[in-house]
Enzyme design. Structure first.
Site, PDB file in Angstrom:
ATOM      1  N   LYS A  90       0.749  -1.291  -0.052  1.00 51.94           N
ATOM      2  CA  LYS A  90      -0.176   0.105   0.003  1.00 51.94           C
ATOM      3  C   LYS A  90       0.784   1.313   0.071  1.00 51.94           C
ATOM      4  CE  LYS A  90      -3.163  -3.024   0.176  1.00 51.94           C
ATOM      5  NZ  LYS A  90      -4.051  -3.485   0.975  1.00 51.94           N
TER       6      LYS A  90
HETATM    7  C1  LIG Z   1      -5.055  -4.343   1.727  1.00 45.96           C
HETATM    8  C2  LIG Z   1      -6.299  -4.312   1.601  1.00 45.96           C
HETATM    9  C3  LIG Z   1      -7.346  -4.862   2.777  1.00 45.96           C
HETATM   10  C4  LIG Z   1      -6.960  -5.390   3.885  1.00 45.96           C
HETATM   11  O1  LIG Z   1      -5.589  -4.971   4.694  1.00 45.96           O
HETATM   12  P1  LIG Z   1      -4.630  -5.699   5.450  1.00 45.96           P
HETATM   13  O2  LIG Z   1      -3.797  -4.601   6.361  1.00 45.96           O
HETATM   14  O3  LIG Z   1      -3.924  -6.658   4.569  1.00 45.96           O
HETATM   15  O4  LIG Z   1      -5.422  -6.225   6.468  1.00 45.96           O
HETATM   16  C5  LIG Z   1      -8.539  -4.487   2.712  1.00 45.96           C
HETATM   17  N1  LIG Z   1      -9.193  -3.950   1.860  1.00 45.96           N
HETATM   18  C6  LIG Z   1      -8.554  -3.766   0.635  1.00 45.96           C
HETATM   19  C7  LIG Z   1      -9.225  -3.142  -0.460  1.00 45.96           C
HETATM   20  C8  LIG Z   1      -7.043  -3.639   0.687  1.00 45.96           C
HETATM   21  O5  LIG Z   1      -6.754  -3.456  -0.781  1.00 45.96           O
END
Ligand SMILES: *Cc1c(COP(=O)(O)O)cnc(C)c1O
EC number: 2.6.1.92
Length: 401
Positions: free
Chosen positions: A195
């Site tokens: 991210k």
């Molecule tokens: C990465 C992601 C999540 C979950 O996040 P984590 O920190 O990996 O648990 C949820 N929704 C979307 C759209 C994501 O890209």
């Protein structure tokens, strides 16, 4: 020929980031220390929300939100099938039912008209909420969703994992940043390394709602509160002594109450320090992402084998750069042979075996299924070098010509 693999996304850790983490490791607090609040306040400022609550990951953020919003067995919640499964799973954690609504084939976002159709058929008002996702970093028009949600008495939880720094322009011409809490009741972010902001693992909830904020603070740490103004047991119970001293007016210092069934979904201080250090560079990263998007767009706009490019959209946070192609598997393998690791976002959630077990099947959501046949995410991250992007573009063109 080429040495370095090119992934679809990757984190960037600088010496400043490393120093920030080391500083915490040498301090008194590894967890539950001052970095958490600093990260929360800075993050809330960044997205423009009143409150932020740091948690252990994005999925924990979704789960706590679902609890705080009161999802329970029998409740139904609408979301998009083109998302990471966690957006839907949080409803299941609370025993609720997931209702997938189809996407808009132009934006790939939850189609508000499809959501309306579902809500209009929900005569028993079993649908309690909507989870729109700012998929790829493109902001959902939450002003429109808020109107719809109000009409049907639903809450909105925005999944902004792809869109820190993203925004849409509302009907008054104002920029509304993802997660600013103006239209959604709650929003969530993730700090997984792919991210925009990497903290190893980590998540953030943002909101403008006082009651939800305080509830989330407790739920994040076992449902325990140390705030004496909220205590439910009497002072006598709190003291727990046989001899009740009638002149005691305050709860003892050790006293705390577990008032809700919460979890340990806390973030550590060294993760918060890393997130905070990364957040300082967030806008630089965002600008670089937008430049990469512009280069892809300019290079591919006249190529008839590349479709579905969004162009360079104002407010798009470009977590992903998705295009639609024919012979997607062929292109994917061709790129892989050259150490370019494109990715597919996402396999529609409703076709996952788990959700099929609730009756979902092919044909239920034609736009999402059609999108899935052709989509591919090209490398997109701030440290992608110009020469690397050129290499990616060359290899795509090479495959089709
Ligand atoms: C990465 C992601 C999540 C979950 O996040 P984590 O920190 O990996 O648990 C949820 N929704 C979307 C759209 C994501 O890209």
């Amino acid at each position: 020929m080429r040495q370095n693999p090119i992934p679809y996304g990757r984190q960037n850790i600088t010496d400043d980031d490393i120093d920030a983490v080391i500083e915490v490791l040498k301090s008194v607090y590894l967890t539950q220390g001052p970095k958490i609040q600093e990260f929360e306040t800075t993050f809330a400022d960044y997205v423009g929300s009143k409150y932020a609550v740091a948690v252990s990951n994005g999925t924990a953020a979704l789960h706590l939100n679902a609890i705080a919003l009161g999802v329970k067995p029998g409740d139904k919640v609408i979301t998009t099938p083109i998302t990471f499964a966690a957006s839907a799973n949080c409803v299941r954690y609370c025993g609720g039912e997931v209702v997938f609504a189809d996407i808009d084939p132009e934006t790939y976002l939850l189609d508000i008209n499809k959501v309306r159709e579902i809500l209009e058929k929900d005569t028993h008002r079993e649908i309690k909420g909507i989870i729109p996702v700012d998929f790829t970093g493109r902001a959902v028009d939450l002003e429109a969703f808020r109107q719809l949600a109000d009409e049907f008495d639903c809450w909105i939880m925005e999944d902004s994992c792809h869109s820190p720094g993203g925004f849409f322009v509302d009907s008054k011409g104002e920029r509304q940043h993802c997660g600013n809490g103006k239209f959604a009741d709650l929003a969530i972010f993730s700090f997984h390394p792919v991210k925009h902001i990497a903290a190893g693992e980590g998540g953030m909830i943002t909101t403008n709602d006082d009651a939800l904020y305080h509830k989330l603070l407790d739920l994040r740490t076992h449902g325990i509160t140390k705030d004496s103004s909220k205590f439910q047991n009497t002072i006598e119970t709190a003291i727990g002594d046989d001899i009740v001293l009638s002149n005691v007016e305050t709860y003892p210092n050790w006293y705390m109450e577990m008032q809700d069934l919460g979890y340990n979904y806390r973030l550590t201080d060294f993760q918060a320090a890393l997130g905070l250090s990364q957040l300082k560079r967030a806008n630089t990263g965002l600008n670089r992402r937008r430049n990469i998007a512009k280069t892809y767009f300019d290079e591919f706009k006249n190529k008839d084998y590349i479709k579905g490019q969004s162009g360079v959209i104002d407010g798009h946070a470009y977590h992903l750069y998705v295009v639609e192609v024919e012979n997607r598997l062929g292109l994917y393998n061709h790129l892989r042979q050259h150490q370019i690791f494109a990715q597919i976002h996402y396999i529609p959630c409703h076709l996952m075996p788990y959700y099929r077990s609730f009756g979902w099947k092919e044909g239920d959501l034609p736009n999402a299924e059609q999108y899935y046949k052709h989509c591919i995410s090209l490398p997109m991250y701030p440290t992608l070098k110009e020469s690397e992007q050129e290499f990616v573009i060359d290899k795509v063109n090479e495959f089709y010509t």
